[in-house]
Enzyme design. Structure first.
Site, PDB file in Angstrom:
ATOM      1  N   HIS A  79       0.813  -1.216   0.000  1.00  0.00           N
ATOM      2  CA  HIS A  79       0.000   0.000   0.000  1.00  0.00           C
ATOM      3  C   HIS A  79       0.848   1.268   0.000  1.00  0.00           C
ATOM      4  O   HIS A  79       0.308   2.366  -0.107  1.00  0.00           O
ATOM      5  CB  HIS A  79      -0.940   0.005   1.207  1.00  0.00           C
ATOM      6  CG  HIS A  79      -1.974  -1.077   1.183  1.00  0.00           C
ATOM      7  ND1 HIS A  79      -2.851  -1.246   0.142  1.00  0.00           N
ATOM      8  CD2 HIS A  79      -2.251  -2.062   2.066  1.00  0.00           C
ATOM      9  CE1 HIS A  79      -3.638  -2.278   0.374  1.00  0.00           C
ATOM     10  NE2 HIS A  79      -3.291  -2.794   1.546  1.00  0.00           N
ATOM     11  N   ARG A 123       7.400  -5.443   3.178  1.00  0.00           N
ATOM     12  CA  ARG A 123       6.130  -6.060   2.804  1.00  0.00           C
ATOM     13  C   ARG A 123       5.995  -5.955   1.296  1.00  0.00           C
ATOM     14  O   ARG A 123       5.963  -4.857   0.740  1.00  0.00           O
ATOM     15  CB  ARG A 123       4.925  -5.409   3.488  1.00  0.00           C
ATOM     16  CG  ARG A 123       3.615  -6.098   3.041  1.00  0.00           C
ATOM     17  CD  ARG A 123       2.428  -5.792   3.915  1.00  0.00           C
ATOM     18  NE  ARG A 123       1.895  -4.458   3.705  1.00  0.00           N
ATOM     19  CZ  ARG A 123       0.698  -4.049   4.151  1.00  0.00           C
ATOM     20  NH1 ARG A 123      -0.080  -4.896   4.834  1.00  0.00           N
ATOM     21  NH2 ARG A 123       0.287  -2.816   3.955  1.00  0.00           N
ATOM     22  N   GLU A 175      -5.520 -12.454   6.995  1.00  0.00           N
ATOM     23  CA  GLU A 175      -6.408 -11.291   6.969  1.00  0.00           C
ATOM     24  C   GLU A 175      -7.720 -11.554   6.236  1.00  0.00           C
ATOM     25  O   GLU A 175      -8.443 -10.608   5.904  1.00  0.00           O
ATOM     26  CB  GLU A 175      -5.682 -10.099   6.326  1.00  0.00           C
ATOM     27  CG  GLU A 175      -4.971 -10.432   5.024  1.00  0.00           C
ATOM     28  CD  GLU A 175      -4.025  -9.336   4.562  1.00  0.00           C
ATOM     29  OE1 GLU A 175      -4.158  -8.176   5.018  1.00  0.00           O
ATOM     30  OE2 GLU A 175      -3.150  -9.634   3.728  1.00  0.00           O
ATOM     31  N   ASP A 191      -8.039  -5.466   7.453  1.00  0.00           N
ATOM     32  CA  ASP A 191      -8.628  -6.323   6.428  1.00  0.00           C
ATOM     33  C   ASP A 191      -9.415  -7.460   7.052  1.00  0.00           C
ATOM     34  O   ASP A 191     -10.464  -7.862   6.523  1.00  0.00           O
ATOM     35  CB  ASP A 191      -7.540  -6.874   5.503  1.00  0.00           C
ATOM     36  CG  ASP A 191      -7.165  -5.895   4.409  1.00  0.00           C
ATOM     37  OD1 ASP A 191      -8.077  -5.339   3.777  1.00  0.00           O
ATOM     38  OD2 ASP A 191      -5.970  -5.676   4.192  1.00  0.00           O
TER      39      ASP A 191
END
Length: 257
Positions: free
Chosen positions: A46, A71, A151, A177
């Site tokens: 993100h 990540r 998630e 999430d």
């Protein structure tokens, strides 16, 4: 200075708090590393990172003397291998929803016999101050950690199978999430009781399997709660939140009275 691994931090401190950075600027990564965090995570899913900013960010974090975590984007296991070659100490992979996903993740991040990672850690060896390739190879599988993100409802259903995959060292709960999944898209609230109960179940099952557990905390209060519950790896806010909190606090002080 040789780079430090997340494994060694966890071994010495028992748990760690990581900065979480969306910005691709390496000076921010270095500042976060020097601010007192136990490690720094660069977010490609993100955040605004690309492979170039990951390479520069890992080097900047090494200057700050703490481990660098990456990540990766969803399903980009090739980037997981590249980030490790660049010197990342751990990889967080989002949306690991099945044992098949977990096996693909492990294959990209672990050398044989656990995985199929290709040899070429030139930058990682430079940052580690390593000159003996054979010794580096012997230690790397144990010294680089893999976090499979849990998630979704599918991940919860497959959790025990994911935990059983060789080469998966840890799980990382994405509470926002997960709350969306558990509410069928009606809410995003990590602290909702059913969401916290699901996270506690993941923690207990992962502990039984001998795996590390991480989670994302939006506030310092949440971070303190998760530390008290025994999570090993806690992401504490984001770089945007750090800037906003610091700026708003200083402005309020300057404008007081």
């Amino acid at each position: 200075m040789a780079s430090i691994s997340l494994v060694s931090v966890l071994r010495s401190r028992g748990s760690c708090l990581t900065a979480w950075l969306a910005s691709p600027e390496p000076l921010i990564a270095e500042s976060a590393a020097r601010a007192g965090f136990d490690c720094v995570t660069l977010d490609m899913q993100h955040g605004l990172h690309d492979p170039g900013s990951i390479m520069r960010g890992i080097g900047a974090i090494a200057l700050g003397g703490v481990p660098a975590i990456v990540r990766i984007p969803v399903g980009d296991f090739a980037m997981a291998s590249r980030a490790l070659d660049m010197g990342a100490s751990a990889i967080i992979a989002p949306m690991i929803n099945s044992a098949e996903d977990a096996r693909a993740f492990a294959a990209a991040t672990k050398y044989q016999p656990l995985g199929e990672r290709s040899w070429g850690p030139v930058r990682a060896m430079q940052l580690a101050g390593a000159t003996d390739g054979a010794a580096f190879l012997r230690n790397t599988n144990a010294e680089t950690l893999t976090f499979a993100m849990i998630e979704t409802r599918a991940a919860l259903a497959a959790l025990d199978d994911i935990l059983a995959v060789p080469g998966i060292d840890a799980v990382f709960i994405g509470p926002s999430d997960l709350s969306i999944a558990l509410s069928d898209g009606a809410d995003v609230n990590p602290m909702r009781p059913d969401n916290q109960a699901a996270a506690a179940d993941v923690l207990a099952r992962a502990r039984k399997a001998g795996k590390l557990v991480g989670i994302f905390a939006i506030t310092g209060e949440q971070g303190r709660l998760y530390r008290s519950l025994g999570y090993d790896f806690i992401a504490l806010g984001t770089d945007g939140m750090y800037f906003h909190l610091g700026a708003s606090t200083m402005l309020a002080e300057a404008r007081a009275g």
